[in-house]
Scaffold this motif. Structure first.
Motif, PDB file in Angstrom:
ATOM      1  N   VAL A 518       0.871  -1.174   0.000  1.00  0.00           N
ATOM      2  CA  VAL A 518       0.000   0.000   0.000  1.00  0.00           C
ATOM      3  C   VAL A 518       0.912   1.229   0.000  1.00  0.00           C
ATOM      4  O   VAL A 518       1.781   1.356   0.871  1.00  0.00           O
ATOM      5  N   THR A 519       0.727   2.105  -0.958  1.00  0.00           N
ATOM      6  CA  THR A 519       1.622   3.245  -1.075  1.00  0.00           C
ATOM      7  C   THR A 519       0.975   4.525  -0.539  1.00  0.00           C
ATOM      8  O   THR A 519      -0.255   4.629  -0.421  1.00  0.00           O
ATOM      9  N   TYR A 520       1.832   5.469  -0.207  1.00  0.00           N
ATOM     10  CA  TYR A 520       1.394   6.798   0.231  1.00  0.00           C
ATOM     11  C   TYR A 520       2.524   7.777  -0.065  1.00  0.00           C
ATOM     12  O   TYR A 520       3.680   7.375  -0.267  1.00  0.00           O
ATOM     13  N   VAL A 521       2.199   9.070  -0.095  1.00  0.00           N
ATOM     14  CA  VAL A 521       3.185  10.099  -0.373  1.00  0.00           C
ATOM     15  C   VAL A 521       3.206  11.097   0.780  1.00  0.00           C
ATOM     16  O   VAL A 521       2.152  11.407   1.352  1.00  0.00           O
ATOM     17  N   VAL A 522       4.365  11.570   1.158  1.00  0.00           N
ATOM     18  CA  VAL A 522       4.473  12.630   2.154  1.00  0.00           C
ATOM     19  C   VAL A 522       4.380  13.959   1.409  1.00  0.00           C
ATOM     20  O   VAL A 522       5.280  14.309   0.633  1.00  0.00           O
ATOM     21  N   THR A 523       3.282  14.650   1.601  1.00  0.00           N
ATOM     22  CA  THR A 523       2.976  15.839   0.816  1.00  0.00           C
ATOM     23  C   THR A 523       2.368  16.907   1.697  1.00  0.00           C
ATOM     24  O   THR A 523       1.879  16.621   2.800  1.00  0.00           O
ATOM     25  N   ARG A 524       2.405  18.112   1.219  1.00  0.00           N
ATOM     26  CA  ARG A 524       1.702  19.196   1.888  1.00  0.00           C
ATOM     27  C   ARG A 524       0.772  19.882   0.892  1.00  0.00           C
ATOM     28  O   ARG A 524       1.186  20.273  -0.197  1.00  0.00           O
ATOM     29  N   ASN A 525      -0.482  20.005   1.278  1.00  0.00           N
ATOM     30  CA  ASN A 525      -1.420  20.824   0.517  1.00  0.00           C
ATOM     31  C   ASN A 525      -1.185  22.291   0.847  1.00  0.00           C
ATOM     32  O   ASN A 525      -1.033  22.656   2.011  1.00  0.00           O
ATOM     33  N   ILE A 526      -1.190  23.121  -0.178  1.00  0.00           N
ATOM     34  CA  ILE A 526      -1.187  24.575   0.018  1.00  0.00           C
ATOM     35  C   ILE A 526      -2.307  25.144  -0.835  1.00  0.00           C
ATOM     36  O   ILE A 526      -2.235  25.110  -2.071  1.00  0.00           O
ATOM     37  N   ASN A 527      -3.354  25.623  -0.180  1.00  0.00           N
ATOM     38  CA  ASN A 527      -4.441  26.306  -0.880  1.00  0.00           C
ATOM     39  C   ASN A 527      -4.224  27.796  -0.684  1.00  0.00           C
ATOM     40  O   ASN A 527      -4.504  28.339   0.377  1.00  0.00           O
ATOM     41  N   PHE A 528      -3.697  28.450  -1.710  1.00  0.00           N
ATOM     42  CA  PHE A 528      -3.180  29.812  -1.531  1.00  0.00           C
ATOM     43  C   PHE A 528      -4.272  30.867  -1.401  1.00  0.00           C
ATOM     44  O   PHE A 528      -4.013  31.967  -0.932  1.00  0.00           O
ATOM     45  N   THR A 529      -5.500  30.565  -1.814  1.00  0.00           N
ATOM     46  CA  THR A 529      -6.640  31.456  -1.557  1.00  0.00           C
ATOM     47  C   THR A 529      -7.914  30.646  -1.598  1.00  0.00           C
ATOM     48  O   THR A 529      -8.001  29.636  -2.310  1.00  0.00           O
ATOM     49  N   ASN A 530      -8.910  31.075  -0.824  1.00  0.00           N
ATOM     50  CA  ASN A 530     -10.233  30.457  -0.924  1.00  0.00           C
ATOM     51  C   ASN A 530     -11.264  31.441  -1.443  1.00  0.00           C
ATOM     52  O   ASN A 530     -12.464  31.168  -1.407  1.00  0.00           O
ATOM     53  N   VAL A 531     -10.807  32.599  -1.921  1.00  0.00           N
ATOM     54  CA  VAL A 531     -11.724  33.570  -2.528  1.00  0.00           C
ATOM     55  C   VAL A 531     -12.059  33.094  -3.931  1.00  0.00           C
ATOM     56  O   VAL A 531     -11.173  32.863  -4.752  1.00  0.00           O
ATOM     57  N   CYS A 532     -13.350  32.926  -4.205  1.00  0.00           N
ATOM     58  CA  CYS A 532     -13.752  32.345  -5.488  1.00  0.00           C
ATOM     59  C   CYS A 532     -15.216  32.678  -5.751  1.00  0.00           C
ATOM     60  O   CYS A 532     -16.040  32.619  -4.843  1.00  0.00           O
ATOM     61  N   TYR A 533     -15.506  33.024  -7.005  1.00  0.00           N
ATOM     62  CA  TYR A 533     -16.872  33.349  -7.401  1.00  0.00           C
ATOM     63  C   TYR A 533     -17.362  32.449  -8.536  1.00  0.00           C
ATOM     64  O   TYR A 533     -18.315  32.773  -9.230  1.00  0.00           O
ATOM     65  N   THR A 534     -16.697  31.313  -8.729  1.00  0.00           N
ATOM     66  CA  THR A 534     -17.083  30.413  -9.814  1.00  0.00           C
ATOM     67  C   THR A 534     -18.495  29.872  -9.616  1.00  0.00           C
ATOM     68  O   THR A 534     -19.213  29.621 -10.567  1.00  0.00           O
ATOM     69  N   GLY A 535     -18.895  29.681  -8.370  1.00  0.00           N
ATOM     70  CA  GLY A 535     -20.255  29.234  -8.100  1.00  0.00           C
ATOM     71  C   GLY A 535     -20.428  27.732  -8.121  1.00  0.00           C
ATOM     72  O   GLY A 535     -21.495  27.241  -8.499  1.00  0.00           O
ATOM     73  N   CYS A 536     -19.395  26.982  -7.706  1.00  0.00           N
ATOM     74  CA  CYS A 536     -19.549  25.529  -7.606  1.00  0.00           C
ATOM     75  C   CYS A 536     -20.495  25.231  -6.454  1.00  0.00           C
ATOM     76  O   CYS A 536     -20.195  25.545  -5.296  1.00  0.00           O
ATOM     77  N   ARG A 537     -21.585  24.592  -6.760  1.00  0.00           N
ATOM     78  CA  ARG A 537     -22.644  24.426  -5.766  1.00  0.00           C
ATOM     79  C   ARG A 537     -22.326  23.358  -4.734  1.00  0.00           C
ATOM     80  O   ARG A 537     -23.026  23.259  -3.730  1.00  0.00           O
ATOM     81  N   PHE A 538     -21.294  22.562  -4.989  1.00  0.00           N
ATOM     82  CA  PHE A 538     -20.909  21.539  -4.018  1.00  0.00           C
ATOM     83  C   PHE A 538     -19.847  22.032  -3.056  1.00  0.00           C
ATOM     84  O   PHE A 538     -19.547  21.386  -2.071  1.00  0.00           O
ATOM     85  N   CYS A 539     -19.252  23.195  -3.337  1.00  0.00           N
ATOM     86  CA  CYS A 539     -18.027  23.614  -2.651  1.00  0.00           C
ATOM     87  C   CYS A 539     -18.332  24.484  -1.438  1.00  0.00           C
ATOM     88  O   CYS A 539     -18.948  25.541  -1.558  1.00  0.00           O
ATOM     89  N   ALA A 540     -17.863  24.036  -0.276  1.00  0.00           N
ATOM     90  CA  ALA A 540     -18.002  24.819   0.952  1.00  0.00           C
ATOM     91  C   ALA A 540     -16.731  25.578   1.282  1.00  0.00           C
ATOM     92  O   ALA A 540     -16.673  26.295   2.272  1.00  0.00           O
ATOM     93  N   PHE A 541     -15.706  25.423   0.453  1.00  0.00           N
ATOM     94  CA  PHE A 541     -14.422  26.070   0.687  1.00  0.00           C
ATOM     95  C   PHE A 541     -14.424  27.517   0.188  1.00  0.00           C
ATOM     96  O   PHE A 541     -13.875  28.413   0.824  1.00  0.00           O
TER      97      PHE A 541
END
Length: 864
Positions: A518-541
């Motif tokens: 079973v594999t895995y990667v040591v990684t870091r997520n970086i979400n540089f902004t959560n400002v967004c007006y695309t209007g994805c109706r599933f997205c709470a971010f």
């Protein structure tokens, strides 16, 4: 009166209109026949509706117009409409296109006469039909007509201050992305929904590829999806039936309700012109026009802005006002109506006087209507916001009467990403596990996603399946990738012993392909902004820039997180962000360079296909050119997110403005062609059905067989708790345990021999279910993440990071060994393994995060 319409039916429809009842298509069709005293009654009811709308808008008794100049950028067109005198042939014009100097001379003269709108009128994609048009564009360095439109709109903004309104004909989603930054509004007449006028020889639109009603309706939808204030309308008297006329009105209403982007609806009467195929066709009568305006007003309601061109109504201004218009459209003191050159504009003073005769005041508006001026984002791109503000009355959104247009710079924000970020709740990635999010939804919940009720019409119900599960299992064992759609669908319904057999078969394939590790990667997520007006109706971010949970990191903050990740033993940075309206198109390159400056040897897995399209649109580069620049800046691979379900039937329910399926495919296949690998993903269990999952998997396989560029397939079950579409009551609360097991197993089967790695999401499934799917075809657990904010904002309860020890414990519970891998599933250098082991692969989060007892944190709301 039409023989099919009875007096009693007309009286009933009028009574419903009088009482303010919602009209259906049949009633609207009936009312379009009203004449004489019955027409007078119809006009009264329509005018009352209009007046209520003006009162609600804060401008009672005000009829608007826009002072404009016509810029006929090209009169060449690939279409052959039977009534058009605007379009011509190359030998009848001095040049295929107006030169930049000619464009600017018209605009400057208009500005000197007090105009504020520059209406760009042109034929549809003339280079596709006319060689001189293609040659002119090539000689002047433009890829296509829309590139020239974009360039001239910028020149007009910068050198005159006039606001461009673009009428370039049929546009697609990408075209809107390119043009929105240079124009506050755009438009295209729907004209009619009568397909036969396009498809049948002799019809007015025969031989005109851009006049297919289905294509034009898609344009209206794409305008809504990209938040472009859009003008449309109908053209009456070109051969459509009364019922077809009503159908067009209702089609506009449907788009208006769902997206809210239709800023005005023009009701225009056909006028026969000499030297056209329809020169002998009778003009539409003005009483017919008045009835159509009135029905349009009643069907669209008080909030709609309805217009009739004043140069096409003879002297019947009063009749059109009585019918319910609230706008006279664009009127030019300088240029003729190039579409109806035989009909001169009325003088503005005369128009004001005729409007005043019925007790109304004439007021100037801008090309973009007041409602959108006052709303600002997301309807106005930041790059034209200043140009609009310079001419607008901030209190009313109308034109400032004393405003003098002056050229203003149009450009990307200065300073790249360094001058852009460092604002808002930049510690959300840690506080999400302690304080939580501020509220369960963003403040513009009722507006940014479109009309929730209108979406219900797009929802599809699950289909029956009749295939035998045992037979499907037998076929899967013989030829895993050869399953039919019905057989695959049957396997998704497996339960009990059949589900166990499905999982066992998938696990055998996994063992043959990947072995037992079973594999895995040591990684870091970086979400540089959560400002967004695309209007994805599933997205709470996603957040508005003014929301309490909104943030944008600075370049140095991003770099510091890269440093922390490297110290924690990471081999990968996974970096994505919202579609921030102010984000410079080059910011993605700045971010990539900063990551590589801080950690040259780290793998940068960055930018979803939606971000790629956004970057390409903002820099006016092609997808290929943008990806080449990103690769040069340090991007090593792309996340195949933004896929959700690769079926536009589902996508346009699930998201308002995200890229359509064909654009997602273009991005990933282009990336593969230039040597950038990508992952592939599927988010499921919301408004989709199992048949959509099968179609999605088979589409991914077909892409992989062509390009070989997918490194893995990642399954992402829908997290519902704070998802807008769930809060609105349209989505179900994610897939069931049985469905999760079945779809992971089927993914292994359908992708066997194509995509070797199947990854599950511990963030979304939790440890126990991850263990189960590891026994049913899955070989990878994803990464340590270090900061996972997106799913946590949606209500996931599985934490924002996962130490190596816990990932290996999940594998052990499945009876399998675990191995750290690189992004591309290679061997990890010993130094990286040692660094990761020192902090359990999560750096300082392992010491600071979580509860003292090691349990999971719930996701509270701040202040509760």
């Amino acid at each position: 009166m039409d023989a099919g319409v009875t007096e009693s039916a007309l009286r009933r429809a009028l009574a419903r209109a009088r009482d303010g009842k919602t009209l259906d298509r049949s009633e609207a069709t009936t009312l379009l026949h009203a004449r004489g005293a019955q027409l007078d009654d119809l006009l009264t009811y329509a005018a009352r509706t209009r007046d209520a709308g003006l009162e609600a808008a804060g401008r009672p008794g005000v009829i608007t117009y826009s002072r404009k100049v016509f810029i006929p950028l090209t009169r060449l067109c690939r279409d052959r409409c039977g009534y058009c005198t605007f379009a011509t042939v190359p030998h009848r014009v001095d040049s295929p296109y107006l030169s930049p100097d000619e464009v600017l001379e018209i605009a400057r003269q208009g500005a000197a006469m007090g105009c504020k709108e520059a209406l760009f009128t042109l034929g549809d994609r003339p280079e596709d039909r006319w060689k001189p048009a293609r040659e002119w564009l090539d000689a002047h360095g433009y890829d296509d007509t829309l590139s020239y439109v974009r360039a001239m709109a910028i020149r007009v903004l910068e050198e005159t201050g006039l606001l461009p309104h673009l009428n370039p004909g049929v546009l697609n989603w990408r075209d809107f992305q390119r043009l929105k930054p240079v124009a506050p509004s755009m438009g295209m007449m729907l004209e009619t929904t009568a397909t036969r006028l396009f498809s049948e020889k002799g019809g007015p639109h025969f031989g005109s590829p851009d006049k297919d009603p289905a294509v034009r309706l898609r344009v209206l939808e794409d305008a809504g999806r990209t938040n472009v204030p859009f003008t449309t309308g109908i053209l009456i008297g070109i051969g459509e039936t009364i019922a077809e006329r009503a159908d067009a009105i209702f089609a506009i209403r449907g788009t208006m309700r769902e997206y809210g982007a239709i800023q005005e609806v023009i009701v225009q009467n056909f006028r026969a012109k000499p030297d056209t195929k329809m020169r002998d066709t009778p003009d539409a009568e003005l009483a017919e026009l008045a009835a159509t305006i009135a029905v349009t007003r009643l069907v669209l309601g008080p909030k709609a802005r309805v217009q009739a061109p004043p140069n096409l109504v003879e002297d019947q201004y009063a009749l059109m006002l009585r019918a319910g218009i609230d706008d006279w459209g664009g009127v030019s003191p300088l240029t003729p109506d190039h579409v109806n050159p035989e009909r001169p504009w009325p003088q503005i003073d005369e128009l004001a006087a005729r409007t005043a005769e019925l007790g109304f005041a004439l007021r100037e508006r801008l090309t973009v209507y007041p409602e959108y001026v006052k709303r600002g984002e997301p309807w106005l791109d930041p790059r034209v916001l200043g140009h609009v503000a310079a001419l607008a009355d901030p209190a009313t959104g109308l034109a400032r009467e004393d405003a003098v247009p002056e050229g203003r710079p149009w450009q990307e924000p200065d300073g790249g990403f360094e001058a852009f970020g460092g604002t808002g709740r930049t510690d959300l990635h840690t506080e999400i596990d302690t304080s939580g999010r501020t509220g369960d939804r963003r403040a513009d919940f009722d507006e940014v996603y479109g009309d929730w009720d209108a979406l219900k019409d797009r929802m599809s119900a699950p289909q029956r399946f009749d295939a035998d599960i045992k037979e499907a299992l037998a076929h899967a064992e013989r030829d895993p990738a050869g399953l039919s759609d019905d057989e695959a669908l049957a396997l998704l319904h497996a339960d009990g012993p059949e589900l166990d057999a499905l999982a066992g078969l998938a696990d055998d394939l996994r063992r043959d392909t990947n072995g037992d590790e079973v594999t895995y990667v040591v990684t870091r997520n970086i979400n540089f902004t959560n400002v967004c007006y695309t209007g994805c109706r599933f997205c709470a971010f996603a957040q508005r820039r003014t929301d309490a949970d909104a943030y944008t990191l600075s370049l140095s903050q991003v770099g510091d997180r890269v440093d922390e990740a490297w110290q924690a033993g990471a081999t990968e940075i996974c970096m994505q962000g919202g579609i921030h309206p102010d984000l410079p198109g080059t910011a993605y390159f700045d971010l990539a360079r900063e990551v590589k400056r801080r950690a040259p040897d780290i793998h940068l897995h960055s930018y979803s296909p939606m971000e790629v399209v956004n970057g390409a649109s903002r820099t006016d580069l092609s997808i290929r050119e943008w990806l080449q620049e990103a690769k040069a800046a340090g991007v090593d691979s792309l996340p195949g997110t933004a896929a959700e379900i690769l079926d536009d039937e589902v996508r346009w329910v699930l998201t308002k403005g995200k890229l359509p399926t064909d654009q997602w495919i273009e991005v990933v296949t282009t990336a593969h062609e230039i040597g950038i690998p990508t992952t592939s993903t599927m988010m499921y269990g919301h408004v989709d059905t199992p048949s959509h999952w099968v179609g999605h998997l088979k589409l991914l396989r077909s892409i992989q067989e062509r390009t070989g560029g997918f490194s893995e397939f990642v399954l992402l079950p829908f997290v519902h708790h704070s998802s807008p579409i769930y809060l609105a009551g349209l989505a179900r609360p994610g897939p069931t345990v049985r469905e999760n097991i079945a779809v992971h197993a089927l993914s292994r089967i359908l992708l066997h021999g194509a995509i070797p790695n199947i990854q599950t999401s511990w963030v979304k499934l939790g440890d126990e279910l991850c263990t189960r799917v590891l026994q049913g075809g899955v070989n990878d657990l994803g990464g340590t993440l270090m900061e996972e904010t997106i799913s946590r904002m949606a209500g996931s309860e599985n934490g924002s990071f996962k130490p190596i020890s816990e990932l290996e414990a999940i594998a052990a519970r499945a009876g399998r060994p675990a191995r750290q891998r690189t992004t591309m599933y290679g061997e990890v250098p010993a130094e990286r393994i040692e660094a990761a082991r020192r902090t359990d692969g999560v750096g300082h989060f392992g010491a600071a995060g979580g509860r003292p007892d090691g349990g999971r944190l719930d996701l509270p709301l701040v202040g509760t």
